[in-house]
Motif scaffolding. Structure first.
Motif, mmCIF file in Angstrom:
data_model
loop_
_atom_site.group_PDB
_atom_site.id
_atom_site.type_symbol
_atom_site.label_atom_id
_atom_site.label_comp_id
_atom_site.label_asym_id
_atom_site.label_seq_id
_atom_site.Cartn_x
_atom_site.Cartn_y
_atom_site.Cartn_z
ATOM 1 N N ALA A 58 41.386 42.929 31.581
ATOM 2 C CA ALA A 58 41.337 43.011 32.665
ATOM 3 C C ALA A 58 40.300 43.085 33.311
ATOM 4 N N SER A 108 49.494 49.071 28.323
ATOM 5 C CA SER A 108 49.648 49.042 29.599
ATOM 6 C C SER A 108 51.002 49.532 30.328
ATOM 7 N N TYR A 164 39.114 45.157 36.547
ATOM 8 C CA TYR A 164 39.651 46.467 37.233
ATOM 9 C C TYR A 164 38.593 47.005 38.212
ATOM 10 N N CYS A 196 39.622 41.174 41.216
ATOM 11 C CA CYS A 196 40.221 42.259 40.407
ATOM 12 C C CYS A 196 41.724 41.833 40.102
ATOM 13 N N ASP A 197 42.218 42.110 39.030
ATOM 14 C CA ASP A 197 43.783 41.979 38.495
ATOM 15 C C ASP A 197 44.229 43.202 39.358
ATOM 16 N N GLU A 198 43.523 44.345 38.994
ATOM 17 C CA GLU A 198 44.072 45.936 39.386
ATOM 18 C C GLU A 198 43.100 46.460 39.939
ATOM 19 N N TYR A 239 46.295 55.479 44.959
ATOM 20 C CA TYR A 239 46.764 54.280 44.441
ATOM 21 C C TYR A 239 46.011 53.710 43.288
ATOM 22 N N ALA A 240 46.797 53.208 42.320
ATOM 23 C CA ALA A 240 46.366 52.482 41.071
ATOM 24 C C ALA A 240 47.370 51.637 40.598
ATOM 25 N N GLY A 241 46.891 50.212 40.678
ATOM 26 C CA GLY A 241 47.647 49.076 40.272
ATOM 27 C C GLY A 241 47.443 47.894 40.719
ATOM 28 N N SER A 242 48.137 46.942 40.910
ATOM 29 C CA SER A 242 47.791 45.386 41.089
ATOM 30 C C SER A 242 47.343 45.455 42.366
ATOM 31 N N VAL A 243 46.437 44.461 42.556
ATOM 32 C CA VAL A 243 46.061 44.153 43.986
ATOM 33 C C VAL A 243 47.310 43.625 44.890
#
Length: 326
Positions: free
Chosen positions: A40, A5, A42, A208-210, A221-225
């Motif tokens: 994860a 990751s 997701y 969600c984690d991400e 956007y793609a990534g953590s909350v």
């Protein structure tokens, strides 16, 4: 080779780079990049028509991208790892004449699970999820919620390492939505990777984690909350008895003011760069009559508006309202 990751801590269950898909010349997905770490939860979050289902189907190899690559557990061909995947499509469908345990066993057999073992696991799952009384019932004899639960169990019966849900909360009542959230958390605790699409923000925010935010076929956007929420400054919520006074100079010029009757006034504004200590002293010394002062972190909805825009946020809200009315 198994890739890690972006944070470098976990190998990737899913990786997609530059996915593009057109239907009859119309661009449905435009350059999607996604990286889902193993274990994860997701979420792919966006309004109906944004490209969520098309993206999931490309990831799973149900359809091929016109451009770009995708890998599942390091494999370029998703069909090579199909037995490791459980997939619940948005379009639900079971053979109505099948009994519950047979339906679950059949779905497991499609992923390589022997029928006898699938029946035994199906009965166990039905008992565990409160449907032991329905083992010998035909699908046509079940309520909608019960039938959806049976299909969910059929998705999980072969004990996949990756579970993909397309709008799994659609059509479920609040009780069954809660049960599904519990199931998703249990899967993640067991090390299973879960990816699901949704147009309901609170499911993504709670689970969600991400996330990947998708709008008009693109992923802005793609990534953590947490990182998404941190794009917007924390907000101060202040309630005072007084509405005027020298203390007003301590508030930012763009502070929003809402009056609630004759007794209290509410103010909303971003946390000042210098902090709130100096402002708080001015409020006290100026006899603002503080009734409440809190610092509130932005929610995922606010982040979605900031990232995807007002039009996408309105569409998301309309989709969620339409889903609740069904």
């Amino acid at each position: 080779m198994t890739r890690l990751s972006p944070a470098g801590s976990r190998p990737l269950a899913i990786e997609a780079q530059g996915l593009v898909k057109r239907f009859d010349g119309i661009l449905a997905v435009d350059g999607v990049d996604i990286a889902v770490p193993e274990g994860a939860i997701y979420g792919i979050l966006g309004p109906n028509g944004a490209g969520k289902t098309t993206t999931l189907r490309m990831l799973l190899g149900i359809i091929d991208p016109d451009e770009g690559v995708r890998r599942i557990f390091g494999k370029d061909r998703p069909h090579e790892v199909a037995k490791l995947i459980g997939y619940l499509p948005e379009e639900r469908g079971l053979y109505p004449a099948m009994k519950c345990d047979e339906a679950i066993a059949f779905m497991g057999a499609l992923r390589g699970l022997p029928l006898d073992e699938g029946r035994a696991r199906g009965r166990e799952l039905l008992e565990r999820h409160g449907l032991g009384h329905a083992i010998d019932r035909q699908i046509r004899q079940l309520s909608k919620g019960m039938a959806q639960t049976v299909q969910l169990l059929g998705t999980l019966v072969h004990r996949p390492r990756l579970v993909v849900f397309d709008e799994p909360f659609s059509g479920l009542d609040a009780i069954n939505q809660g049960k599904l959230e519990v199931t998703i958390r249990e899967l993640a605790r067991d090390g299973v990777t879960v990816i699901f699409s949704t147009h309901v923000i609170h499911h993504a925010e709670r689970l969600c984690d991400e996330v990947a935010i998708i709008a008009a076929g693109k992923v802005p956007y793609a990534g953590s909350v947490d990182a998404a929420r941190d794009r917007i400054p924390a907000q101060v919520r202040l309630e005072t008895r007084a509405s005027e006074g020298a203390w007003r100079a301590a508030l930012p010029d763009d502070a929003r003011h809402d009056r609630r009757g004759d007794e209290s006034h509410f103010w909303h504004f971003p946390v000042p760069e210098t902090g709130i200590e100096a402002m708080l002293k001015q409020l006290i010394d100026g006899h603002a009559g503080i009734l409440l002062l809190s610092i509130e972190r932005a929610g995922l909805h606010d982040a979605f508006v900031e990232i995807a825009g007002e039009a996408a946020a309105r569409a998301l809200k309309q989709d969620a309202a339409a889903g609740e009315s069904r």
